[in-house]
Design an enzyme around this catalytic site. Structure first.
Site, PDB file in Angstrom:
ATOM      1  N   ALA A 155       1.046  -1.442  -0.062  1.00 22.18           N
ATOM      2  CA  ALA A 155      -0.487   0.236   0.010  1.00 22.18           C
ATOM      3  C   ALA A 155       0.816   1.646  -0.248  1.00 22.18           C
ATOM      4  CB  ALA A 155      -0.964   0.290   1.011  1.00 22.18           C
ATOM      5  N   LYS A 172       4.593   1.176  -6.392  1.00 19.14           N
ATOM      6  CA  LYS A 172       5.437  -0.118  -7.145  1.00 19.14           C
ATOM      7  C   LYS A 172       4.593  -1.310  -7.187  1.00 19.14           C
ATOM      8  CE  LYS A 172       8.948   2.126  -3.780  1.00 19.14           C
ATOM      9  NZ  LYS A 172       7.918   3.196  -2.781  1.00 19.14           N
ATOM     10  N   CYS A 223      12.816   5.043   2.616  1.00 19.56           N
ATOM     11  CA  CYS A 223      12.742   6.093   2.255  1.00 19.56           C
ATOM     12  C   CYS A 223      12.891   7.485   3.169  1.00 19.56           C
ATOM     13  CB  CYS A 223      11.620   6.188   1.561  1.00 19.56           C
ATOM     14  SG  CYS A 223       9.907   6.583   3.282  1.00 19.56           S
TER      15      CYS A 223
END
Length: 432
Positions: free
Chosen positions: A113, A117, A233
């Protein structure tokens, strides 16, 4: 400039050295917004030609773009609703490139989710093979399913399962496993104040521990010779290089092909880390086909005959809840014990002797050719009215269900009756 945690600042100064000034200067600049053209529905060249946005190509993905100016209400644009593009942070697109997927592969996106991607991977699979997109949080799993539906993905299964259970039931099955791991979010500080407020050295360590557990599960699902893509990230060494090293130490048959860091001052986007690892050996574990009930519904067969000149590719099956799905290939038995939110193309269901089609059927890139279509130009009152949920005029000779197009691209469907197209756009998608 954003107020950043002092301990984070010191960590980054130590990590970057001479690059620190170039890095921190980026925090005086606005965050970059990007989007990815959906290869299932349009080529990058065609999207660039028709797209009204001011944008330039991304440096991370051939089908990626970076917006040069902010676009208000971009999620309500007809091209977005038609699934021609997905809003995605430019650096995050690099994981799709690193996955190196091809049509016919079996791919697992373990923490999928909201679906960016997964959508990018599905586009490169071209509708062939199997994509299992998993999300453990139920509400986020629903968002994932809606995303893949809008993008027209027809070869995916969306599951809401614990990684350990899912990977254990599909041991050694996948050619690729993507772990876009939950992380401390340091790379998103420029655009996400919540990530700043939640950050601490202790949070970094907790994230690293969770990431290592997820990777241990992912290992089980990867076949020998398959590749695992790990992405975050964040900038922290604990969550990136240290986590990869600990994983390889625990699994000596895994080898790192490469690791790559993206910073705001070295790329067109925010912060990201990517590692691609390969599992030693060859082969994989076979799975029996899941037992499904072939669809014998006469109403469905009549609907397909009336609605399509060329029917969708694949075979239709009836689920226990009455929904009818279209699959191009069998599903592995290992999924039978998992909570599946969607599989293949969810065509619709039969109610009181009538087949009721679903929105996803008309959004899917299933290879079917519609008998009736109603094309509405982007600047027309009719398209605006349709997106608001209203009826619109149609040819008096047109009868039955029809795909409604924004220009050339399906955006929903309706039913033509006596020169009027009755609106079947789901209420949650209507633009007021």
């Amino acid at each position: 400039m954003k107020k950043l945690p002092e301990k984070f600042i010191q960590r980054m100064k130590n990590m970057l050295g001479e690059e620190w000034e170039a890095f921190i200067a980026r925090y005086d600049m606005p965050a970059v917004r990007g989007l990815r053209a959906n290869l299932l529905k349009i080529s990058p060249e065609e999207f660039s030609r028709i797209c009204p946005f001011d944008m330039i190509p991304s440096d991370t993905l051939p089908e990626g773009f970076v917006l040069r100016r902010e676009v208000q209400s971009i999620g309500s644009h007809p091209y977005h609703m038609a699934g021609l593009f997905y809003m995605q942070e430019p650096s995050a697109m690099a994981a799709v490139e690193a996955a190196d997927v091809h049509p016919g592969m079996k791919v697992l996106d373990l923490c999928a989710a909201p679906g960016g991607k997964s959508g990018g991977i599905a586009a490169r699979m071209g509708g062939e093979g199997l994509l299992v997109s998993n999300e453990i949080v139920p509400n986020r799993a629903k968002t994932l399913a809606f995303t893949l539906e809008r993008l027209g993905v027809c070869n995916a299964v969306v599951t809401c399962s614990h990684p350990e259970a899912l990977c254990g039931s599909l041991s050694g099955y996948f050619d690729r496993v993507l772990v876009d791991a939950p992380c401390s979010g340091e790379g998103m500080f420029r655009k996400d104040d919540t990530a700043i407020s939640e950050w601490s050295p202790e949070h970094v360590i907790a994230c690293a521990q969770r990431q290592r557990a997820i990777l241990d599960s992912a290992y089980k699902a990867l076949r020998p010779g398959g590749k695992l893509i790990y992405s975050t990230c964040t900038f922290s060494v604990e969550e990136n290089e240290d986590t990869v090293s600990a994983f390889i130490e625990a699994h000596p048959d895994m080898t790192a092909e490469f690791t790559h860091r993206l910073y705001p001052h070295t790329s067109m986007g925010e912060g990201h880390f990517i590692a691609r690892l390969i599992k030693g050996g060859e082969g994989g574990e076979a799975q029996k086909d899941m037992r499904l009930t072939p669809c014998r519904d006469k109403e469905y067969a009549e609907f397909i005959k009336d609605t399509f000149i060329q029917p969708p590719k694949g075979d239709a099956y009836t689920l226990r809840d009455g929904r009818i799905i279209i699959l191009r290939a069998p599903l592995p038995e290992g999924l039978s014990g998992m909570r599946m939110l969607s599989a293949g193309v969810c065509a619709g269901e039969t109610q009181r002797g009538r087949f009721i089609p679903f929105h996803g059927l008309f959004m899917a890139e299933h290879g079917g050719e519609y008998r009736n279509t109603l094309s509405l130009s982007l600047d027309s009152r009719e398209l605006a009215a349709y997106l608001e949920g209203n009826t619109v005029p149609s040819e008096p000779s047109m009868k039955g269900y029809a795909a409604v197009l924004a220009g050339e691209y399906p955006i929903g469907f309706g039913k033509a009756v006596n020169g009027v197209m009755k609106n079947h756009l789901p209420k949650g998608l209507r633009v007021m």
